[in-house]
Design a protein around this motif. Structure first.
Motif, PDB file in Angstrom:
ATOM      1  N   ASN A   1       1.956   1.697  -3.508  1.00 48.16           N
ATOM      2  CA  ASN A   1       0.833   2.338  -4.251  1.00 48.16           C
ATOM      3  C   ASN A   1       0.768   3.789  -3.949  1.00 48.16           C
ATOM      4  O   ASN A   1       0.655   4.726  -5.073  1.00 48.16           O
ATOM      5  CB  ASN A   1      -0.360   1.848  -3.959  1.00 48.16           C
ATOM      6  N   ARG A   2       1.020   4.478  -2.829  1.00 47.27           N
ATOM      7  CA  ARG A   2       1.036   5.735  -2.510  1.00 47.27           C
ATOM      8  C   ARG A   2       2.153   6.459  -3.013  1.00 47.27           C
ATOM      9  O   ARG A   2       1.985   7.471  -3.539  1.00 47.27           O
ATOM     10  CB  ARG A   2       1.011   5.880  -0.769  1.00 47.27           C
TER      11      ARG A   2
ATOM     12  N   SER B   1       1.284   7.001  -6.764  1.00 45.59           N
ATOM     13  CA  SER B   1       0.294   8.143  -6.901  1.00 45.59           C
ATOM     14  C   SER B   1       1.176   9.604  -6.917  1.00 45.59           C
ATOM     15  O   SER B   1       0.436  10.333  -7.427  1.00 45.59           O
ATOM     16  CB  SER B   1      -0.617   7.886  -5.836  1.00 45.59           C
ATOM     17  N   THR B   2       1.949   9.764  -5.764  1.00 42.88           N
ATOM     18  CA  THR B   2       2.673  10.842  -5.885  1.00 42.88           C
ATOM     19  C   THR B   2       3.642  11.223  -7.254  1.00 42.88           C
ATOM     20  O   THR B   2       3.443  12.283  -7.744  1.00 42.88           O
ATOM     21  CB  THR B   2       3.719  11.036  -4.555  1.00 42.88           C
TER      22      THR B   2
ATOM     23  N   GLU C   1       0.757  -1.128  -0.048  1.00 40.54           N
ATOM     24  CA  GLU C   1       0.039   0.137  -0.005  1.00 40.54           C
ATOM     25  C   GLU C   1       0.985   1.184  -0.063  1.00 40.54           C
ATOM     26  O   GLU C   1       0.574   2.241  -0.542  1.00 40.54           O
ATOM     27  CB  GLU C   1      -0.998   0.022   1.359  1.00 40.54           C
ATOM     28  N   ASN C   2       2.095   1.072   0.779  1.00 42.35           N
ATOM     29  CA  ASN C   2       2.940   2.377   0.624  1.00 42.35           C
ATOM     30  C   ASN C   2       3.522   2.321  -0.736  1.00 42.35           C
ATOM     31  O   ASN C   2       3.618   3.601  -1.106  1.00 42.35           O
ATOM     32  CB  ASN C   2       4.004   2.175   1.700  1.00 42.35           C
TER      33      ASN C   2
END
Length: 258
Positions: free
Chosen positions: A170-171, A174-175, A167-168
């Motif tokens: 994926n974040r 996104s950035t 999940e990190n």
């Protein structure tokens, strides 16, 4: 002997003996019937327990066989996950290096080709069907080998840790996506994937749309960070795969599977 009490006749004595004999016989008969009834109930209780035990063992074996299949699937999925992330980490380091290079204007084809792959992913799909059935139905108690249960729960916790790190990841992507429009030309980046969703190497040497080093350095930082996170997840997955293999060996040993 009192004057008014008639002496017992021979017939009276005979009747008394018969009554005493009947009472004795009835007591033995009642006791025998009670004992036989108790024995029947007790044997039925034992038989029912035995049937339940056989049924529980059968269900346990079915769960164990299913667990083994889930763990085998996990090891296969983890192998692909590890290989993909190791390769992606190398590619991301190369991309960051090219962007920061003084000759980045000559490397447009490679930069755009690799930049598109920042979003490429191969997630790990945890085969948790069996353990969820065991937990939701309260059937973990059916697994008699408590060491297997303990290791299984530890394994599940490590899976959740890996999923949190994903999940990190994926974040971070996104950035990168939010910043990408300040560095890459949208049409040129879009052209690096064809209609079949396959990556295509550009041939026109597309350029970055800014030469602001601060912006370029910022996106290179995100790419480097993504690279290290990707490599870290591959190492976590290797540890998880080792746990899965050891758990398989433990199950085979404890349950004497072929």
């Amino acid at each position: 002997m009192e004057e008014n009490q008639a002496p017992e006749t021979e017939k009276d004595l005979s009747n008394n003996e018969v009554i005493k004999s009947l009472k004795k016989t009835n007591w033995k008969s009642y006791f025998k019937e009670f004992f036989m009834l108790f024995l029947a109930v007790f044997c039925g209780f034992l038989a029912e327990n035995y049937r339940e035990s056989l049924s529980a063992q059968k269900i346990e074996k079915e769960y164990i066989v299913s667990l083994v299949e889930d763990l085998k699937t996990d090891t296969t999925n983890l192998s692909g996950y590890i290989s993909f992330r190791k390769e992606k980490s190398v590619l991301m380091d190369s991309l960051a290096g090219m962007i920061l290079s003084e000759e980045w204007s000559l490397l447009g084809n490679q930069i755009y080709f690799l930049a598109r792959q920042v979003f490429n992913d191969q997630p790990f799909f945890y085969s948790n069907g069996t353990i969820q059935q065991l937990k939701n139905a309260g059937n973990l108690r059916l697994l008699r080998k408590r060491n297997v249960v303990n290791e299984l729960l530890k394994y599940e916790k490590k899976v959740k840790v890996l999923e949190e790190w994903d999940e990190n990841d994926n974040r971070t992507k996104s950035t990168f996506r939010e910043m990408g429009g300040r560095v890459f030309h949208s049409s040129d980046l879009n052209a690096t994937m064809d209609s079949n969703m396959k990556f295509v190497m550009p041939t026109t040497n597309p350029q970055l749309i800014t030469d602001d080093f601060g912006i370029i350095n910022e996106i290179a930082f995100q790419i480097h960070y993504l690279s290290k996170m990707t490599k870290g997840n591959s190492l976590r997955a290797e540890s998880l795969k080792s746990d899965a293999v050891r758990l398989l060996e433990l199950i085979h040993s404890e349950y004497k599977l072929d």
